[in-house]
Design an enzyme around this catalytic site. Structure first.
Site, PDB file in Angstrom:
ATOM      1  CG  ASN A  16      30.304 -27.220  32.899  1.00 38.44           C
ATOM      2  OD1 ASN A  16      29.237 -27.552  32.401  1.00 38.44           O
ATOM      3  ND2 ASN A  16      31.292 -28.076  33.136  1.00 38.44           N
ATOM      4  CG  HIS A 107      29.271 -35.633  40.384  1.00 36.29           C
ATOM      5  ND1 HIS A 107      30.481 -35.397  41.004  1.00 36.29           N
ATOM      6  CD2 HIS A 107      29.178 -36.975  40.227  1.00 36.29           C
ATOM      7  CE1 HIS A 107      31.087 -36.559  41.216  1.00 36.29           C
ATOM      8  NE2 HIS A 107      30.319 -37.526  40.760  1.00 36.29           N
TER       9      HIS A 107
HETATM   10  C1  GRF Z   1      33.005 -30.907  35.050  1.00 37.57           C
HETATM   11  O1  GRF Z   1      33.183 -32.068  34.294  1.00 37.57           O
HETATM   12  C2  GRF Z   1      32.108 -31.169  36.219  1.00 37.57           C
HETATM   13  O2  GRF Z   1      31.274 -32.270  36.051  1.00 37.57           O
HETATM   14  C3  GRF Z   1      33.051 -31.437  37.350  1.00 37.57           C
HETATM   15  O3  GRF Z   1      34.182 -30.660  37.072  1.00 37.57           O
HETATM   16  C4  GRF Z   1      34.303 -30.446  35.685  1.00 37.57           C
HETATM   17  C5  GRF Z   1      34.571 -28.996  35.465  1.00 37.57           C
HETATM   18  O4  GRF Z   1      34.968 -28.709  34.154  1.00 37.57           O
HETATM   19  N1  GRF Z   1      32.419 -31.139  38.617  1.00 37.57           N
HETATM   20  P1  GRF Z   1      35.103 -27.204  33.685  1.00 37.57           P
HETATM   21  O5  GRF Z   1      36.035 -26.504  34.666  1.00 37.57           O
HETATM   22  O6  GRF Z   1      33.724 -26.595  33.685  1.00 37.57           O
HETATM   23  O7  GRF Z   1      35.687 -27.279  32.306  1.00 37.57           O
END
Ligand code: GRF
Length: 185
Positions: A16, A107
């Site tokens: 993300n 989330h």
């Molecule tokens: C995401 O799926 C988010 O929903 C959760 O943690 C994950 C993080 O993934 N809170 P990344 O580190 O961004 O790949």
């Protein structure tokens, strides 16, 4: 456009984070990712901090003093939005109060369903037909702040934790950036 300085908090893969960094480099995107905080020196996502030359720090927020120091640092850097992206630690009340309505989190469920950990497993065990992701403001209760945006995903009978995670993450990448735009509108 004058972009707001923002900080992303991570603990893991940082996918993300990567999308937020890329989108933040678009002219019309309201934020600039100017600082990254990681709860662990081993977080894979730190690779993106290095790749995109964004200052970062590994911080162990385990006492009031450590929160105070971080608050000062964020103030110095004029951070006006904090994006939690896979950040696995709990922020203390004072920190949340100081950044009231300026901390957002993503989330992997359609909140208020499946707050907390092991979301995919619990969603599959409950035989849900659909799930999704939620971007919300952070308050003192886990995964309970005001919802900014949600996107849904259909669950098929062949889905497992891995396939569901992949499907939801594809939605997350759009949801997070759309939520950031919404926050500043
Ligand atoms: C995401 O799926 C988010 O929903 C959760 O943690 C994950 C993080 O993934 N809170 P990344 O580190 O961004 O790949």
């Amino acid at each position: 456009m004058v972009k707001k300085n923002s900080c992303v908090f991570i603990s893991g893969a940082g996918s993300n984070l990567k999308v937020l960094i890329k989108n933040s480099r678009e002219y019309n995107f309201p934020i600039n990712i100017s600082y990254i905080i990681s709860s662990s020196p081993r977080a894979k996502g730190l690779i993106f901090a290095r790749l995109y030359k964004i200052p970062y720090r590994v911080v162990n927020l385990n006492c009031n003093k450590s929160f105070e120091l971080l608050l000062n640092e964020l103030k110095k850097r004029k951070i006006s939005l904090i994006c939690l992206a896979g950040y696995m630690k709990i922020l203390n009340k004072k920190f949340i109060r100081r950044y009231n309505k300026k901390i957002i989190n993503i989330h992997p469920s359609l909140l208020p369903k499946y707050k907390g950990l092991n979301t995919f497993k619990r969603t599959l065990e409950s035989k849900e037909k659909q799930t999704g992701c939620t971007v919300h403001y952070v308050n003192n209760k886990l995964d309970s702040g005001k919802i900014i945006i949600q996107k849904s995903v259909a669950i098929s009978s062949s889905d497992n934790v891995e396939t569901l995670k992949n499907k939801i993450q594809q939605k997350e990448y759009r949801a997070y950036s759309e939520a950031v735009i919404k926050v500043f509108n």
